[in-house]
Design an enzyme around this catalytic site. Sequence first.
Site, short mmCIF file in Angstrom:
data_model
loop_
_atom_site.label_atom_id
_atom_site.label_comp_id
_atom_site.label_asym_id
_atom_site.label_seq_id
_atom_site.Cartn_x
_atom_site.Cartn_y
_atom_site.Cartn_z
N HIS A 259 0.86 -1.19 0.00
CA HIS A 259 0.00 0.00 0.00
C HIS A 259 0.89 1.24 0.00
CE1 HIS A 259 -3.30 2.67 0.79
NE2 HIS A 259 -2.63 3.18 1.81
N ASP A 261 0.87 5.15 -0.24
CA ASP A 261 0.10 6.39 -0.25
C ASP A 261 0.66 7.31 -1.32
OD1 ASP A 261 -1.85 6.13 1.95
OD2 ASP A 261 -0.06 5.88 3.18
N ASP A 371 -7.69 1.55 2.55
CA ASP A 371 -7.29 2.54 3.54
C ASP A 371 -8.07 3.85 3.51
OD1 ASP A 371 -5.69 3.53 5.66
OD2 ASP A 371 -4.35 4.52 4.27
N HIS A 576 -6.61 9.59 -0.79
CA HIS A 576 -7.21 9.61 0.54
C HIS A 576 -6.34 10.20 1.66
CE1 HIS A 576 -5.38 5.44 0.54
NE2 HIS A 576 -4.91 5.91 1.68
#
Length: 1008
Positions: A259, A261, A371, A576
């Site tokens: 993951h 970001d 997430d 996000h």
Amino acid sequence: MHDDRSITEHRLRRVLKERVKPAVHSRAVPLTVERWEAPGEPVPVAEGLAADYEPCAIGDPWGPAWGTTWFRVTGTVPADWAGRTVEAVLDLGFDRMMPGFQCEGLVHRADGGEVKALNPYNDWVRVADRAEGGEQLEWYVEAASNPVLVDHAATYEGDLPTSGDQPLYRLARMDLTVFETEVWELVQDLEVLYDLMSQLDTADARRSGILRALGAALDTLDLGDVPGTAAAARGCLARVLAAPASASAHRISAVGHAHIDSAWLWPLRETVRKVSRTASNMVNLMDQHPEFVFAMSQAQQLDWIKTYRPELFERVKKKIADGQFVPVGGMWVESDTNMVGGEAMARQFLYGKKFFLEEFGIETQNVWLPDSFGYTAAMPQIVKLSGSKWFLTQKISWSQVNRFPHHTFWWEGIDGTRVFTHFPPVDTYNSDLGGAQLAHAARNYREKGHGSRSLVPFGWGDGGGGPTREHLARARRQRDLEGSPKVRIERPDAFFEKARAEYEDAPVWAGELYLELHRGTYTSQAKTKQGNRRSESLLREAELWAATAAVRVAGYAYPYEDLERIWKTVLLHQFHDILPGSSIAWVHREARETYAAVREELRGITLAAQQALAGQGTEELVFNCAPHARRGVPAGGADRPAEAGEEPVTVEERHGGGHILANGRLLVEIDRRGLIVSVYDLEARREAVAPGTAANLLQIHPDFPNMWDAWDIDAFYRNRVTDLVELDRLEVTGSGPRSATVRVSRSFGRSAAVQQITLRAGAKTVDIVTEVDWHETEKFLKAAFPLDVKAERTASETQFGHVYRATHTNTSWEAAKFEICAHRWIHAEEPGWGVALLNDSTYGHDVTRDVRADGGQTTTVRLSLLRAPRYPDPETDQGSHTLRFSLAPGAGIGDAVREGHALNLPERVVRGAGPVAPLVTVDEDAVVVEAVKLAEDRSGDVIVRLYESRGGRARAVLTAGFPIADAVESDLLERPLAGSAVGVPTPEGRIPLVLRPFQIVTVRLHRA
């Protein structure tokens, strides 16, 4: 037998740490290291290779915050290592406990090609599986000195202009070594068995058997010659590692993942490098382990690899074709879903899936959003219309109050669409595949007896890094191991197919997936949110007028490339941690600059199209891009506004101080404090403001949540409130037959607010422009509207519709929603009469209710205007802000929809020759046109996206203002859809539509 369990366990932990793990890399020979500090921002690889390097030694400090240091590493494999496995250990000064949040490196060959990345748990580079001796080594390490920003303390290291220039790291190790394969395998055996044993009951015979085997292995191991005795020690463990799992063991589909970001505690430019580093390691791991499967979401990140690392992109494409590297998610980025507008959410899928189809020939089937901070109830329909079938999330496990009741379920959206959904019980999207996490997944799984499997995303994430060879070793050992769930590495779609097959009648969850945490993200970084909302509105305008001009005006070229590029920029910033306001200062500073550039470019596109449509002339034309007519100008058209026939606005002095505004529809009283104490609906003879209260009341609260500053607000913030009633100045600044404005000025703390309260002729809204010069710290600013309405629930606009939420707190589920998200409006009503509160860029709201002494109920709706958290950006929201909101008494849902669009889509005045007829019209106000554009395939077809906005059935006629050959219902990717909403067009271009509540319909109009 005496209980020596703790002694053996302690012995194992020490031997592993101090003797076995250090023996994995033996016979270390130092490498020669030189360095070059890149000035400013990262440089192209060719420049790094050609730089002038200076000598460097182990222990030397390097890397100021956000800097890039290039290391040249050279050496020769000793001749007596022939036949041995040789690796280099390149430790930049890693803290092993924070992968993804500190320095990282990417190793290049002398020709510039990538070798692999360096991370805290991946600091090795293979030189040779079987060395010949004498091999020459020359590598270049592009090392990023990212500051560590994870301690939740206010820091100015989060932006380049305010960060320090002192070195953050010390070079720890640069050695050639022999990789002791048998020792490494022993480490994996010991760790897997120890982790498994730790999860078993002390009375379990399996635990005792493992303990005795571990003790025997330690007895066999010679700590003075670990490499020479590792194989014998492993032999002591073979039997317990070969014991098969029970037939009923939980089954885990392990999916490699990292993951990453797209921005968070690092800027976008660093994410570009993080993505390349991670992808480089993943394709290398795939070369060595053909069973390895890695899922990567976010088309944007793959596009970065394509743009900046074309050689790596070709390797990735090869692994995608082989089925090991799996694109998932179908979206441009893993976006926020609370605040993203409906059309933008559709474009996340349009551009994401379009990228995967065009680059790899892959139709992604699952939506991968582990997430994001809660999930809109509009999502199931959007997922289905994108051509996807599955949905995965993880973040709901973070909810503070209520435990979500399902792990595998059907998620039902506001329109009734259902999507098969999985919520991994492992409760992390960064699993290490350790025994504790796998045991938790099996224990935690809530579908026992119905389903038997769950998905586990494994690999270092958040800052990237991905799976390692150690993770794959754990998966192999736990594929069929007594006491453990059965682990199989496989593609996400394989899991979903099996999960649905065994549990077709899974339970249903209807409505939003509300995260009971991170509610402050609806408000933090107001200018980022404002930039997003206005960019969405400007894109609507630009596409509408550009499409109209392309159809109507000879020689006008639709700006396909520009609009797609701008859309992708806006979609990226909906990630996000950007749109929610939870990134460092650098990210939001750049976002503000980007939104300003987007605004100017879109205004230019819009004006060029409007001028082409208006033609040469001097007549003032009002262009109305809203989906409803206003002032006589049709939706999607341009004309002179209708002559005003409304009563003029009047202003009177109010007894006791203040002013009274009236326009024949509303009577508004502003008291001497500058507060609205009455908004009387003259037509319905109803008062909107609860007796004894004041509306448009600015209130300030302390705001110091327990942990996640920019993310969270905790309910206890309400325990202290200060009403801002002290007045600096109250004056009438505009008074005429068309409108009247009262200006209210206040000072508080180190801040000031100026509000302009306006009533317009013919309007049933009170419009408020609030300018705040905000210089508070850890404070929360709200605007309160106590309404004389007995509302059991409120309706909040969401994508393509609205969602209802209770105003009461009967259960912990309702009480947990003390802060909620709404788009352009929130609506409270009792049968026959309601009130809407509209906004132009605010998302956070809260609703409370009280019963008064007179028996009436006061429903208080508040807008969350500004916050001032200190982490991760210590200057969050400091400075000047302009916020617009309106109160609409007597409004129904349809009025809220209309007025919300009107507030967010202002009229534009352009001089021209004469009126511009709409490109398309709809004869039913409940059916809202969301977008008008030309088709992505550049066929010239017109795409019209519309939806039913009130939650009821609707029949409407869509009329094309140009000759059409056919009208086809399409999915979000503009492909034909087997649907029944679109009827056969008449020769006059009239297309009958039948929509169910909140249904989204995309119509492709083939031009004749």
